[in-house]
Design an enzyme around this catalytic site. Structure first.
Site, PDB file in Angstrom:
ATOM      1  N   LYS A 252       0.841  -1.219   0.000  1.00  0.00           N
ATOM      2  CA  LYS A 252       0.000   0.000   0.000  1.00  0.00           C
ATOM      3  C   LYS A 252       0.866   1.255   0.000  1.00  0.00           C
ATOM      4  O   LYS A 252       1.743   1.400   0.853  1.00  0.00           O
ATOM      5  CB  LYS A 252      -0.887   0.001   1.246  1.00  0.00           C
ATOM      6  CG  LYS A 252      -1.675   1.284   1.457  1.00  0.00           C
ATOM      7  CD  LYS A 252      -2.651   1.134   2.609  1.00  0.00           C
ATOM      8  CE  LYS A 252      -3.462   2.387   2.858  1.00  0.00           C
ATOM      9  NZ  LYS A 252      -2.715   3.430   3.547  1.00  0.00           N
ATOM     10  N   HIS A 276      -1.502   7.969   0.726  1.00  0.00           N
ATOM     11  CA  HIS A 276      -1.790   7.989   2.170  1.00  0.00           C
ATOM     12  C   HIS A 276      -2.842   9.062   2.488  1.00  0.00           C
ATOM     13  O   HIS A 276      -2.784   9.743   3.513  1.00  0.00           O
ATOM     14  CB  HIS A 276      -0.496   8.251   2.950  1.00  0.00           C
ATOM     15  CG  HIS A 276      -0.425   7.526   4.269  1.00  0.00           C
ATOM     16  ND1 HIS A 276       0.292   6.379   4.463  1.00  0.00           N
ATOM     17  CD2 HIS A 276      -0.995   7.791   5.472  1.00  0.00           C
ATOM     18  CE1 HIS A 276       0.176   5.978   5.724  1.00  0.00           C
ATOM     19  NE2 HIS A 276      -0.615   6.817   6.347  1.00  0.00           N
TER      20      HIS A 276
HETATM   21  C1  LIG Z   1      -6.843   9.567  10.267  1.00  0.00           C
HETATM   22  C2  LIG Z   1      -6.096   8.695   9.319  1.00  0.00           C
HETATM   23  C3  LIG Z   1      -5.226   7.737   9.822  1.00  0.00           C
HETATM   24  C4  LIG Z   1      -4.556   6.881   8.939  1.00  0.00           C
HETATM   25  N1  LIG Z   1      -3.753   5.894   9.433  1.00  0.00           N
HETATM   26  C5  LIG Z   1      -3.170   5.012   8.598  1.00  0.00           C
HETATM   27  C6  LIG Z   1      -2.431   3.911   9.106  1.00  0.00           C
HETATM   28  O1  LIG Z   1      -2.301   3.725  10.308  1.00  0.00           O
HETATM   29  N2  LIG Z   1      -1.867   3.070   8.192  1.00  0.00           N
HETATM   30  C7  LIG Z   1      -1.998   3.237   6.846  1.00  0.00           C
HETATM   31  O2  LIG Z   1      -1.480   2.450   6.058  1.00  0.00           O
HETATM   32  N3  LIG Z   1      -2.721   4.262   6.345  1.00  0.00           N
HETATM   33  C8  LIG Z   1      -3.304   5.142   7.183  1.00  0.00           C
HETATM   34  N4  LIG Z   1      -4.066   6.165   6.681  1.00  0.00           N
HETATM   35  C9  LIG Z   1      -4.280   6.253   5.218  1.00  0.00           C
HETATM   36  C10 LIG Z   1      -5.552   5.471   4.836  1.00  0.00           C
HETATM   37  O3  LIG Z   1      -5.365   4.091   5.028  1.00  0.00           O
HETATM   38  C11 LIG Z   1      -5.941   5.719   3.376  1.00  0.00           C
HETATM   39  O4  LIG Z   1      -4.818   5.507   2.564  1.00  0.00           O
HETATM   40  C12 LIG Z   1      -6.501   7.118   3.129  1.00  0.00           C
HETATM   41  O5  LIG Z   1      -7.292   7.528   4.216  1.00  0.00           O
HETATM   42  C13 LIG Z   1      -7.336   7.145   1.860  1.00  0.00           C
HETATM   43  O6  LIG Z   1      -7.823   8.405   1.587  1.00  0.00           O
HETATM   44  P1  LIG Z   1      -9.307   8.904   2.001  1.00  0.00           P
HETATM   45  O7  LIG Z   1      -9.252   9.204   3.459  1.00  0.00           O
HETATM   46  O8  LIG Z   1      -9.487  10.121   1.162  1.00  0.00           O
HETATM   47  O9  LIG Z   1     -10.278   7.789   1.679  1.00  0.00           O
HETATM   48  C14 LIG Z   1      -4.730   7.035   7.538  1.00  0.00           C
HETATM   49  C15 LIG Z   1      -5.603   8.008   7.051  1.00  0.00           C
HETATM   50  C16 LIG Z   1      -6.291   8.826   7.923  1.00  0.00           C
HETATM   51  C17 LIG Z   1      -7.251   9.827   7.359  1.00  0.00           C
END
Ligand SMILES: Cc1cc2nc3c(=O)[nH]c(=O)nc-3n(C[C@H](O)[C@H](O)[C@H](O)COP(=O)(O)O)c2cc1C
Length: 379
Positions: A252, A276
């Protein structure tokens, strides 16, 4: 939840219910938030092609992801501190996903631990792994995910160093967290949230607490985490993880065609085109701009998943049309969780599902397999 008509309605409700520091932690992106904003803006710019007089009375949003049947091509993305949007947030979101027939991904940085979630839900879930400098801890974490029967390992490869989020700095969501009077008063004005978090199983990083000597509270753990992201992370580590994990591996955080080609040769089952959620390299392209060349370059050698900016079923359709097998949703379901716990997550999934179904009908397609560039209007 019935009166929540859209993801934006859930967002507005979450904004009222969740303390500002935690709401903005979820909402925000890195630096000037250019990539965060581009994720949604570039999706919105893609116009769908209205078709008429096609018999669409028999439609299905069913498909498969990594060979597993799903009710729609959607996955709940890994979200750190998910349980700070609502007490036991990881368990509630996982239950909502499983009831809806889609996968849930638990973050390494979750509040509820792998074992907490496994004990509280009916089916296997996906686990997301950050490779920390302490490789012994990483190995143990993978073994815990195996013991919990997690059905896929999502290895996040775009966080070898942390992008700064200005909102977190301003709100004291720093290392260590700063308890400002403003934040304390804000929490006092959100009693529903405070009660749900107080009743929740845990108040700190569930996968870490008790597994790292001398690190028990949020302060010491957040210091440990900040020093543990590994700038030396490289493709050899992917090989090492693939050797530890006997199941399906997903990479990812891929945004570049060259990286996607290498990822396709690692033996991983899927990659996620992702920046991300605009929280890492600000100034990077939106995920939807990166998707078509990557999908074209890797062909059918690896499943292509997508995330970044999905706020509706129309967005889901756009990403599938441009080459994604399925999409991960981050903020859209987090808004649901903040707005109404498990019912709120269920509503977020239902909203996206209904919008996808209606969009399929109005573009004249009856199955997910038929969604391709023909549903996109020429601009
Ligand atoms: C509050 C928050 C925390 C996140 N924490 C992680 C995480 O711990 N690990 C990870 O791989 N991605 C993390 N992400 C990224 C999400 O998995 C994802 O890639 C992203 O939210 C997708 O975009 P969207 O919020 O517009 O749907 C995080 C995103 C947000 C908004």
């Amino acid at each position: 939840m019935r009166t929540m008509a859209s993801i934006e309605d859930l967002r507005q409700t979450a904004r009222r219910k969740v303390p500002r520091a935690f709401f903005e932690y979820a909402e925000g992106g890195s630096y000037a938030e250019q990539t965060l904003n581009a994720n949604c803006a570039d999706l919105e710019r893609i116009r769908l092609r209205q078709r008429i007089l096609v018999d669409v009375s028999e439609r299905s949003t069913r498909t498969t992801i990594l060979g597993e049947p799903v009710s729609l091509p959607l996955v709940l993305a890994p979200i750190g501190l998910c349980g700070m949007q609502h007490g036991d947030g990881e368990i509630l979101a996982c239950r909502a996903a499983q009831e809806a027939g889609i996968p849930f991904t638990l973050s390494t940085m979750s509040i509820c631990s792998i074992e907490d979630v496994a004990a509280a839900v009916a089916k296997p879930f996906w686990f997301q792994l950050y490779v920390m400098k302490d490789r012994g801890f990483v190995r143990a974490l993978v073994e815990r995910a195996i013991a919990a029967k997690c059905s896929a390992l999502v290895l996040t490869v775009d966080l070898q160093i942390l992008g700064q989020r200005h909102r977190d700095v301003r709100n004291g969501m720093t290392v260590p967290p700063e308890w400002r009077l403003k934040t304390i008063l804000d929490i006092a004005s959100k009693p529903g949230w405070a009660l749900s978090v107080a009743r929740g199983k845990r108040k700190t990083f569930g996968n870490l607490a008790g597994h790292i000597r001398g690190m028990e509270n949020v302060n010491s753990l957040s210091h440990w985490i900040a020093g543990q992201f590994d700038p030396a992370l490289n493709w050899k580590d992917v090989e090492w993880i693939a050797g530890l994990w006997p199941g399906k591996l997903i990479l990812k955080g891929i945004l570049d065609v060259e990286d996607a080609r290498i990822a396709a040769q690692t033996g991983a089952a899927a990659l996620v085109v992702s920046n991300h959620g605009g929280r890492q390299l600000d100034g990077a392209p939106s995920s939807i701009a990166a998707l078509p060349p990557i999908a074209e370059a890797v062909g059918s050698s690896i499943e292509v998943l997508f995330d970044g900016g999905i706020r509706s079923g129309q967005d889901l359709m756009r990403a599938i049309a441009l080459g994604a097998r399925a999409c991960l949703s981050g903020r859209a379901y987090i808004y649901g969780l903040g707005a109404g716990g498990q019912a709120g997550v269920a509503r977020a999934i239902e909203i996206i599902h209904n919008e996808l179904d209606v969009s399929m009908a109005l573009t004249g397609v009856t199955s997910i397999g038929e969604i391709d560039r023909r549903v996109i209007a020429a601009m």
